[in-house]
Enzyme design. Structure first.
Site, PDB file in Angstrom:
ATOM      1  N   HIS A 165      12.298 -92.039   0.806  1.00 21.57           N
ATOM      2  CA  HIS A 165      10.979 -92.664   0.665  1.00 21.57           C
ATOM      3  C   HIS A 165      10.978 -93.725  -0.414  1.00 21.57           C
ATOM      4  CE1 HIS A 165       9.799 -89.332   3.247  1.00 21.57           C
ATOM      5  NE2 HIS A 165       8.939 -90.219   3.684  1.00 21.57           N
ATOM      6  N   GLU A 201       8.688 -85.763  14.973  1.00 18.82           N
ATOM      7  CA  GLU A 201       9.676 -85.964  13.909  1.00 18.82           C
ATOM      8  C   GLU A 201      10.726 -84.874  13.892  1.00 18.82           C
ATOM      9  OE1 GLU A 201       7.899 -87.747  10.153  1.00 18.82           O
ATOM     10  OE2 GLU A 201       6.455 -86.190  10.658  1.00 18.82           O
ATOM     11  N   ASP A 228      12.524 -89.037  10.074  1.00 21.41           N
ATOM     12  CA  ASP A 228      12.767 -87.599  10.028  1.00 21.41           C
ATOM     13  C   ASP A 228      13.484 -87.110  11.284  1.00 21.41           C
ATOM     14  OD1 ASP A 228      11.990 -86.424   7.564  1.00 21.41           O
ATOM     15  OD2 ASP A 228       9.927 -86.982   8.013  1.00 21.41           O
ATOM     16  N   CYS A 244       7.033 -95.243  14.558  1.00 25.49           N
ATOM     17  CA  CYS A 244       6.651 -95.745  13.238  1.00 25.49           C
ATOM     18  C   CYS A 244       7.728 -95.528  12.182  1.00 25.49           C
ATOM     19  CB  CYS A 244       5.330 -95.131  12.790  1.00 25.49           C
ATOM     20  SG  CYS A 244       5.414 -93.353  12.591  1.00 25.49           S
TER      21      CYS A 244
HETATM   22  C1  PEP Z   1       9.266 -90.823   9.793  1.00 30.93           C
HETATM   23  O1  PEP Z   1       9.706 -89.729   9.455  1.00 30.93           O
HETATM   24  O2  PEP Z   1       9.841 -91.584  10.594  1.00 30.93           O
HETATM   25  C2  PEP Z   1       8.012 -91.316   9.212  1.00 30.93           C
HETATM   26  C3  PEP Z   1       7.460 -92.425   9.651  1.00 30.93           C
HETATM   27  O3  PEP Z   1       7.468 -90.606   8.189  1.00 30.93           O
HETATM   28  P1  PEP Z   1       8.037 -90.644   6.698  1.00 30.93           P
HETATM   29  O4  PEP Z   1       9.059 -91.743   6.622  1.00 30.93           O
HETATM   30  O5  PEP Z   1       6.888 -90.884   5.789  1.00 30.93           O
HETATM   31  O6  PEP Z   1       8.622 -89.294   6.537  1.00 30.93           O
HETATM   32 MG    MG Z   2       8.432 -88.330   8.385  1.00 29.04          MG
END
Ligand code: PEP
Ligand code: MG
Length: 579
Positions: A190, A432, A456, A503
């Protein structure tokens, strides 16, 4: 000149002065002492040496009582090093004769010693760790309460750190931090995502290098190639200045696409939504011509504040996004706290496997008052515009039903009190986990939309930590296992007539645009900085060609093959701009 290879996680190049943070977050700028203050600073140095000495003695005595003389000898050796006459003379002379700030003198001098040890090819090289320990202890005693934090930055810098947590990254002052490089960190962390959101170049997973740099030295950060260049020569600086200039031109060229639709050459309209972590980012999405916000990571409300956000804090953030979007949709994802997304000052509960632990929707369902507070705010914001809510990391249908029940209950509450909200607010879930992808035919009947979180999904499908540089090679969106789960998810959603989005970061990388369109995806959610380029690719391809590309890629059995094929297909595209 020293070129170090790391993992490129946020594009762009920048040249600037280093701001070095070691593993304890000490910031040691190159600073000089006024001549008149030399005596005071020497006294401060002597005080820190005495304090450090007392600490080491205390440790030595405690260990002697507990484990015996043999172990206490380690601390005795520390003491001998600390009081080494030559070292002490060097430190004092750095302050007295060169007018170095004592912190800077300690850091420079001890690191030089440590490097000498490190370069020895025998057991003595281990002594370098002892020297770092002494350095840390001296710095702790010198800086004391005056320890400077990243928040105090007031001039342009490139941050070089052992590690940065997502919350530290989120709190970087964008006005001054031009980029960062860290020793730790993996491609899907992140920290990397926040850097992309902030639009600053970043390189992670470089391995040990921070000890080789002093604050104030010039460095080049190349977020395109994943490089950090220390002590760059004139020629390299000139070359990177040109690159910076050319990036500015490209951005200006892509800017012209802003008001043009993301429509393929065979007339298929693609929705390009933005991913945001903070309300302020919505402006960057709008100015780049987004069709809405496809992922609002609301946990950053928690990560940037010391106190738990109130319903009003949530509402204020959401309503500002809704208003800025002027009727375009926003998908608010409920809290995805846990794993690497923890507040710095709240020590996470000891969990052996935090990524498999109490995180995300599991945590929300365990902490109902917190979850309800957020849902009340989301619902109130839904009265102001096109708000949709989405649950993260769903792995069983029971979780989805429980989350929906809490939502229904909060709706009832609001209705009873005559508080306005949209009773038909669309409810979606993220895909995910492999479990969600495999069971999507069941889930799909109970949601209004889905969004595939490939960050994820890659981690859980391949059993590879997205934040660990040691396994970064395995963390690969091109892996056929990931592609198959992705295709299955998109096929199931299409068959059920339920809108689907992707996403994860994969969506924002133009290498995957043709593949994703070919798999049937019509909505992508990407970091603001990626919107223009993704749009440009959408406008340069036909869905018919993309289908063929997807078919070919899905027939391959190795990530490397897929990657080189997709790269090749991207290179073949004619460059088109809105001009
Ligand atoms: C993902 O896991 O692809 C996602 C968009 O959520 P995050 O990156 O915040 O875990
Ligand atoms: Mg995620």
């Amino acid at each position: 000149m020293l070129k170090l290879q790391g993992i490129a996680v946020s594009p762009g190049v920048t040249i600037g002065e280093a701001l070095v943070l070691d593993s304890e977050g000490f910031r040691i700028p190159r600073r000089f002492v006024e001549r008149s203050a030399v005596d005071t600073e020497l006294a401060r140095l002597a005080h820190a040496v005495a304090e450090t000495s007392r600490e080491v003695e205390r440790n030595r005595d405690a260990i002697r009582t507990e484990l015996g003389e043999q172990y206490a000898a380690i601390f005795q050796a520390h003491l001998a090093m600390l009081h080494d006459q030559r070292l002490q003379q060097e430190l004092q002379s750095a302050v007295r004769d060169r007018n170095w700030w004592p912190e800077y003198a300690v850091s420079r001098t001890l690191r030089r010693y440590a490097k000498v040890f490190q370069n020895l090819d025998n057991h003595i090289s281990q002594r370098a760790h002892d020297i770092y320990d002494i350095e840390k202890s001296l710095l702790r005693n010198l800086l004391g309460q005056r320890r400077e934090t990243l928040a105090a930055v007031s001039q342009p810098v490139i941050v070089l750190a052992h590690n940065l947590t997502p919350s530290e990254t989120a709190n970087l002052d964008r006005r001054f931090v031009k980029g960062f490089a860290t020793e730790l960190g993996g491609p899907g962390s992140h920290t990397a995502i926040v850097a992309e959101g902030l639009g600053i170049p970043a390189v992670v997973g470089v391995g040990p290098f921070v000890a080789d740099v002093s604050g104030g030295e010039p460095v080049i950060l190349d977020g395109n190639q994943g490089l950090i260049i220390l002590q760059p020569d004139e020629e390299t600086i000139a070359q990177y200045r040109l690159e910076e200039e050319s990036a500015r031109h490209t951005a200006a060229r892509l800017d012209r696409l802003r008001d043009l639709p993301a429509e393929t050459t065979d007339g298929v309209r693609i929705q390009i939504m933005g991913n945001i972590e903070f309300p302020s980012e919505v402006e960057q999405c709008i100015s780049r011509g987004c069709d809405g916000v496809g992922l609002y990571r609301t946990e950053f409300l928690y990560l940037t504040s010391r106190l738990e956000p109130t319903e009003e804090d949530h509402f204020e953030a959401y309503s500002s996004v809704v208003k800025a979007l002027g009727g375009k949709p926003v998908v608010i994802r409920t809290l995805d706290l846990g794993a690497d997304k923890m507040r710095t000052e709240t020590k996470p509960e000891e969990e052996r496997n935090p990524c498999l632990g109490l995180r995300s929707i599991r945590l929300s369902l365990r902490q109902l008052p917190m979850f309800r507070t957020q849902l009340r705010a989301v619902l109130r914001a839904s009265a102001l515009g096109d708000v949709r809510v989405m649950f993260p990391l769903v792995s069983t249908i029971v979780e989805l039903r429980q989350a929906r029940m809490v939502l229904a209950d909060v709706m009832e509450d609001l209705a009873e009190h005559g508080i306005a909200f949209n009773p038909k607010m669309p409810v979606g879930m993220m895909v995910e986990t492999p479990a969600a992808a495999v069971m999507l035919d069941a889930f799909i009947k109970e949601v209004d939309f889905v969004s595939v979180g490939t960050n994820d999904l890659i981690q859980y499908t391949l059993a590879v930590d997205r934040g660990n540089k040691e396994v970064a090679e395995l963390y690969n969106a091109c892996d056929p296992a990931v592609l198959r789960l992705l295709r299955r998810s998109l096929d199931v959603a299409a068959a059920a007539g339920v809108p689907a989005n992707v996403c994860g970061q994969m969506s924002g990388s133009v290498m995957f645009t043709q593949l994703l369109l070919g798999m049937g995806l019509r909505q992508l959610s990407v970091p603001a900085s990626a919107i223009p380029e993704v749009k440009q690719v959408c406008r340069s391809v036909s869905v018919a060609d993309c289908r063929l590309i997807a078919e070919n890629a899905l027939a391959m059995d190795g990530a490397r093959e897929v990657k080189s094929y997709l790269r090749d297909q991207l290179r073949r595209l004619p460059v088109q701009t809105g001009a």
